[in-house]
Design an enzyme around this catalytic site. Structure first.
Site, mmCIF file in Angstrom:
data_model
loop_
_atom_site.group_PDB
_atom_site.id
_atom_site.type_symbol
_atom_site.label_atom_id
_atom_site.label_comp_id
_atom_site.label_asym_id
_atom_site.label_seq_id
_atom_site.Cartn_x
_atom_site.Cartn_y
_atom_site.Cartn_z
ATOM 1 N N GLY B 19 9.691 -1.765 -29.732
ATOM 2 C CA GLY B 19 9.839 -0.314 -30.720
ATOM 3 C C GLY B 19 9.884 -0.298 -31.933
ATOM 4 N N PHE B 20 10.160 1.004 -32.635
ATOM 5 C CA PHE B 20 9.492 1.315 -33.844
ATOM 6 C C PHE B 20 9.832 0.224 -35.400
ATOM 7 C CE2 PHE B 20 8.909 5.466 -32.228
ATOM 8 C CZ PHE B 20 8.070 5.560 -32.873
ATOM 9 N N GLY B 21 11.293 -0.074 -35.036
ATOM 10 C CA GLY B 21 11.408 -1.523 -35.791
ATOM 11 C C GLY B 21 11.023 -2.522 -35.481
ATOM 12 N N GLU B 176 14.635 21.400 -27.404
ATOM 13 C CA GLU B 176 13.132 20.304 -27.299
ATOM 14 C C GLU B 176 12.975 20.811 -25.594
ATOM 15 O OE1 GLU B 176 11.982 17.370 -30.805
ATOM 16 O OE2 GLU B 176 12.634 16.565 -28.472
ATOM 17 N N ASP B 305 18.334 1.759 -34.427
ATOM 18 C CA ASP B 305 19.412 2.369 -33.831
ATOM 19 C C ASP B 305 20.609 1.310 -33.614
ATOM 20 O OD1 ASP B 305 17.386 4.447 -33.932
ATOM 21 O OD2 ASP B 305 17.703 4.783 -31.487
ATOM 22 N N ALA B 321 13.102 7.638 -35.665
ATOM 23 C CA ALA B 321 11.844 6.402 -35.873
ATOM 24 C C ALA B 321 11.784 6.144 -37.483
ATOM 25 C CB ALA B 321 10.357 7.380 -35.216
#
Lengths: 433, 433
Positions: B19-21, B176, B305, B321
């Protein structure tokens, strides 16, 4: 189930199937005094000629599929219902749907064909075919995961089995799949792997008959074979696949190890064809009357891949999108003439606009009457024709962009794996990852 | 399993999660004398902030997902392996993977979070959450099929239940989803249906707390509520959902019929967090040391997270993120300092670049320190920021094109249903349709 439409006095035309044939028929009925119900078990029309691009991660599914309701939103005479036709009661003029019964005054059956395994249905789990978006996702997942498994595998023999791919069937779909697999292995993936070398992949295209692309002239099929081999595909003609399992295939009496086998060999008509009571050919296609009606039932028409029609020259009308469109339109015209004054129109005649098959990057063959093309020029013709016929302006734009991107970068943008792999330990691919 | 990499003398850094991390950590280690193995059970990095667009048929999956190998193809220090981490043996310094064991010298755990049902796991089948592409496909299928079912249904009460949608949870994802559902019902679909009127749809957004988007200032959350209501969403604050089944939800003691319920309420950290032996918070997040290392294990870091970090102001670092990216980078910097000369770097400090939440067409809220925006201007900021952060130039182009298209036409291009619907008669949606 008919809702408030039952009070509508206009004749009710039911169309089964939202492919090229069914859609063409629905559109052609716009100026007739009828109401139309189009039934499909999918919510979308699929541009099947480009389905192999979804299977090989070049296009995303929405680029080649559009909701039937959206395509027909301005055709106010058409109601689209998502349901599956199980049977037809020709005497009572009722279609049996999974969710109820639907009476009709006229019926156009356009439920198409799917792939078939010549009595070896047990091969399906090892060698998926390519007819639906789900099929394309299955093939995409298997191809991409095969390279992932090769990267995880230390044993050279087992690794090579993950890098061996067999495509069964040398028609258009088989040729397209094999050519694109070779491009992926040679150009798209090599820089991304550290242990397994994707260039070690073997792409084997196996055809039981003596030539590829049998619809084309002999010199073009030979050119297709040479172009495929130049792309890195090994072509085996006159070779029957006699067995398929998770370890590979039997080529006549020789086992060939391959963890990924794709099926592009056989086609069978929709089972609905056999429920119509008329004679069918070996593939289950209905032998229709010259005006495409069901013999003895002038208010029922069968069009597209489900219909078996012989041309004046003795050849069968091929199972391609233009033929399905022409048949759908013809059935609607015949029906309109019949409703108007009971008259008949002239028999259906297939207009052959030419044949096109793509092989891979800058490689294709094309045949328009006496004009024959191959290589780069044929590829450009194929490209422009397919983009032009794609339904929807947005889809055309996106597909053009995707292809330009893929052409310049060798990248394929839809290389994502979703769902679970049936072949391997599904624990590694949980649903909620 | 280590292949020929075992002869490599460089320290081996294992990163769990792409993921982003995890990606930020892998990239930051490019100039260190280490070799990196990145493990993910998916083959792709997912741009999760736009996942709700796939769930609501606005974007295709490949537009927001890219193969990890492709992203890291030029990072020659990184080997990507597709596998699932089941456990970590901190004493032996080995990660237990589904397909074997992997020893490490340093470990960065970035396996993220998924949705949680507060002890009501039985709600999951009725109210899918949104964390993966499969989740998005499930939601897309349910939403689109609900309108199809309404079109088939003659009984007004049953029809309305198919047109009632409940979104549980008033955070960013819930807002959303609800805003986009209202746009679909009011603008995208009406012209396409002949019997059921999509404008009769009710979109109910239920939040147990006193306000929407709790990370925002009170006046902005109030503006968000008003913008949602203007789009046609019914907002119910201070309302707990006490039961969910196939017929609908219980709002406190009142049953509300709805065949489609979406879950955007709870988050739980990856189960791997609890296997690390350190204290975890209520959601299962690991309470890390100030440098993001695992207490007592300086060669193990937890980021994204999965990590519970408190800022100097007493607030928790949010699960977004940018925070995951900053943590991944910080852990890599800390590791590099430690490998270089055993030194420690200063504690991790979260840099808040602002908060953005989109609500629907031309509606959003944004907060950058003291600067607060809402409405059209906030929406433009949101749009530009999300396109800018999307990984890959091609994805940016396609997403821009998709959004421009959707904006001008109100159409959503990914409105295709694939797979089978778990709620209804699957016979109507066979695999080989």
């Amino acid at each position: 189930m008919e809702g408030n439409a039952t009070s509508d006095p206009r004749p009710h035309v039911v169309i089964l199937g939202g492919g090229f044939g069914g859609l063409a028929a629905a559109r052609e009925l716009a100026d007739a005094n009828v109401r139309v119900t189009l039934i499909d078990r999918r919510n979308h029309h699929l541009f099947q000629p480009l389905l192999y691009q979804v299977a090989t991660a070049g296009l995303s599914a929405p680029s080649i599929a559009a909701p039937l309701r959206q395509i027909l939103q301005n055709d106010k005479h058409v109601t689209v219902l998502m349901d599956e036709a199980l049977d037809v009661d020709l005497d009572r003029r009722i279609v049996m749907l999974a969710q109820g019964e639907l009476p009709y005054d006229a019926l156009i059956v356009a439920t198409g064909a799917t792939h078939a395994y010549f009595g070896h249905d047990e091969w399906e789990r090892y060698a998926p075919g390519l007819k639906t978006l789900e099929d394309a996702f299955t093939i995409r997942r298997r191809v991409l995961l095969a390279f992932e498994r090769a990267e995880r595998e230390d044993d050279p023999e087992k690794r090579q089995a993950w890098l061996n791919f067999v495509v069964v069937g040398g028609g258009a779909t088989g040729v397209e799949l094999a050519g694109t697999l070779a491009e992926i292995a040679r150009h798209t993936l090599p820089r991304e792997f550290r242990r397994a070398d994707p260039r070690m992949a073997n792409i084997l295209l196996v055809e039981a008959g003596p030539k590829l692309l049998p619809a084309f002239a002999p010199d073009l099929t030979e050119k297709a074979r040479r172009q495929l081999e130049k792309l890195g595909v090994q072509v085996r003609l006159n070779t029957a696949v006699t067995a398929i399992d998770e370890h590979g295939v039997m080529l006549a009496d020789t086992p060939y190890p391959a963890r990924t086998v794709l099926w592009a060999a056989g086609v069978a008509a929709s089972p609905l064809g056999r429920r119509l009571g008329a004679p069918v050919d070996r593939a289950g296609r209905v032998l229709v009357a010259p005006d495409l009606s069901l013999p003895g039932h002038p208010q029922v028409y069968v069009v597209g891949d489900l219909a078996s029609v012989t041309q004046a020259n003795g050849n069968a009308v091929p199972g391609v999108a233009p033929a399905a469109k022409q048949m759908g339109r013809h059935a609607a015209l015949a029906l309109k003439a019949r409703l108007r004054d009971g008259s008949a129109i002239k028999p259906f005649a297939y207009r052959d606009d030419g044949s096109l098959a793509t092989i891979g990057r800058m490689a294709a063959v094309a045949q328009f009457g006496r004009l024959k093309l191959s290589g780069l020029l044929a590829w450009w013709v194929w490209l422009i024709a397919h983009i032009a016929f794609l339904i929807g302006f947005r889809n055309r734009l996106v597909v053009m962009l995707d292809w330009a991107w893929a052409y310049w970068t060798y990248q394929r943008h839809a290389r994502i794996v979703t769902g679970t792999d049936e072949r391997t330990n599904t624990q590694t691919l949980p649903r909620d990852a």
